[in-house]
Design a protein around this motif. Sequence first.
Motif, mmCIF file in Angstrom:
data_model
loop_
_atom_site.group_PDB
_atom_site.id
_atom_site.type_symbol
_atom_site.label_atom_id
_atom_site.label_comp_id
_atom_site.label_asym_id
_atom_site.label_seq_id
_atom_site.Cartn_x
_atom_site.Cartn_y
_atom_site.Cartn_z
ATOM 1 N N SER A 1 -6.915 -1.495 -0.149
ATOM 2 C CA SER A 1 -6.008 -0.709 -0.990
ATOM 3 C C SER A 1 -5.867 -1.284 -2.391
ATOM 4 O O SER A 1 -5.419 -0.604 -3.308
ATOM 5 C CB SER A 1 -4.631 -0.615 -0.326
ATOM 6 N N HIS B 1 -9.163 0.489 -3.849
ATOM 7 C CA HIS B 1 -9.502 1.868 -3.491
ATOM 8 C C HIS B 1 -8.228 2.678 -3.249
ATOM 9 O O HIS B 1 -7.199 2.141 -2.821
ATOM 10 C CB HIS B 1 -10.370 1.901 -2.231
ATOM 11 N N ASP B 2 -8.340 3.962 -3.521
ATOM 12 C CA ASP B 2 -7.246 4.897 -3.254
ATOM 13 C C ASP B 2 -7.410 5.404 -1.832
ATOM 14 O O ASP B 2 -8.263 6.252 -1.561
ATOM 15 C CB ASP B 2 -7.282 6.042 -4.263
ATOM 16 N N LEU B 3 -6.603 4.890 -0.916
ATOM 17 C CA LEU B 3 -6.751 5.224 0.496
ATOM 18 C C LEU B 3 -5.815 6.369 0.886
ATOM 19 O O LEU B 3 -4.826 6.639 0.197
ATOM 20 C CB LEU B 3 -6.453 3.996 1.348
ATOM 21 N N PRO B 4 -6.113 7.035 2.009
ATOM 22 C CA PRO B 4 -5.237 8.122 2.461
ATOM 23 C C PRO B 4 -3.811 7.637 2.696
ATOM 24 O O PRO B 4 -3.584 6.479 3.074
ATOM 25 C CB PRO B 4 -5.888 8.559 3.782
ATOM 26 N N ARG B 5 -2.874 8.528 2.501
ATOM 27 C CA ARG B 5 -1.477 8.184 2.742
ATOM 28 C C ARG B 5 -1.182 8.090 4.238
ATOM 29 O O ARG B 5 -0.237 7.411 4.643
ATOM 30 C CB ARG B 5 -0.559 9.230 2.095
ATOM 31 N N LYS B 6 -1.979 8.779 5.043
ATOM 32 C CA LYS B 6 -1.777 8.759 6.491
ATOM 33 C C LYS B 6 -3.067 8.326 7.181
ATOM 34 O O LYS B 6 -4.105 8.969 7.026
ATOM 35 C CB LYS B 6 -1.348 10.135 7.002
ATOM 36 N N ASP C 1 -12.610 6.607 -0.014
ATOM 37 C CA ASP C 1 -12.073 6.760 -1.362
ATOM 38 C C ASP C 1 -12.923 7.744 -2.169
ATOM 39 O O ASP C 1 -12.399 8.626 -2.861
ATOM 40 C CB ASP C 1 -12.033 5.399 -2.039
ATOM 41 N N THR D 1 0.070 3.542 2.192
ATOM 42 C CA THR D 1 -0.461 4.081 3.443
ATOM 43 C C THR D 1 0.478 3.812 4.611
ATOM 44 O O THR D 1 0.949 2.691 4.799
ATOM 45 C CB THR D 1 -1.834 3.455 3.753
ATOM 46 N N THR E 1 0.847 -1.195 0.000
ATOM 47 C CA THR E 1 0.000 0.000 0.000
ATOM 48 C C THR E 1 0.882 1.244 0.000
ATOM 49 O O THR E 1 2.085 1.176 0.215
ATOM 50 C CB THR E 1 -0.909 0.060 1.246
ATOM 51 N N ASN F 1 -10.864 12.577 -0.660
ATOM 52 C CA ASN F 1 -9.844 13.343 -1.385
ATOM 53 C C ASN F 1 -8.446 13.164 -0.793
ATOM 54 O O ASN F 1 -7.625 14.080 -0.820
ATOM 55 C CB ASN F 1 -10.200 14.836 -1.401
ATOM 56 N N GLY F 2 -8.192 11.982 -0.227
ATOM 57 C CA GLY F 2 -6.867 11.696 0.294
ATOM 58 C C GLY F 2 -6.556 12.298 1.644
ATOM 59 O O GLY F 2 -5.416 12.208 2.116
#
Length: 206
Positions: free
Chosen positions: A173, A176-181, A134, A6, A4, A138-139
């Motif tokens: 992941s 889906h585009d998951l948050p980086r943090k 996701d 993340t 990921t 918006n991340g």
Amino acid sequence: MPTTGTTLSLKFGNIFDEATDWIVAVNEYFDSTLGDIVASTSLHGQVISRVYGGNEQSFRADVDKALDGYQGVTEARAKGHPIRYPLGTVAVIKNGPHKIYLMALTRTDAVTHRANSTVPILWDALGAALAAVDRAGNGAPLAMPLIGNGRASLNIAPQHLLRLIALKIVDASRSHDLPRKMTVNLSDDCFEHLDIVEIKRGWSVV
């Protein structure tokens, strides 16, 4: 985390101190009445008391707006909201510049109002919540409690719950585009039940 983009942080602290988006588990009625239906000590109850200043009507209005378009089932209840939504339904409400993802995780006993859930329900509901993140996040950084360790009555050791949540993040992941943090906020009573070194060794890519 492996495979990921993340970074998952574990923090002993209150989720309400996190200036991020949150995932909060609620019952399948998305109840808004504090007391014997929504315990004031639960995170569900604290959203009403802290974010909404105890204004149950305002919370109800925002949740109903967020659930517009979802198909619920009307039921006769002596107390509480009369519409039940499928477990895994997610209502996205605003919290200033951030969002709260209210995730329907628990069933509610009609007489005792006691909440309960299962591991398969948690797995699917968390997947639905991460899909909503996701779509709407918006991340933005995201925080959640150790979901299932409270009033959901899953009766699973914190170490195993944390593994389950981490595994679901890895699984989600893939599609889906998951948050980086992302942060899992842990209560102090989990301290003696978690082997943080073992967790890092098992999940970190470093």
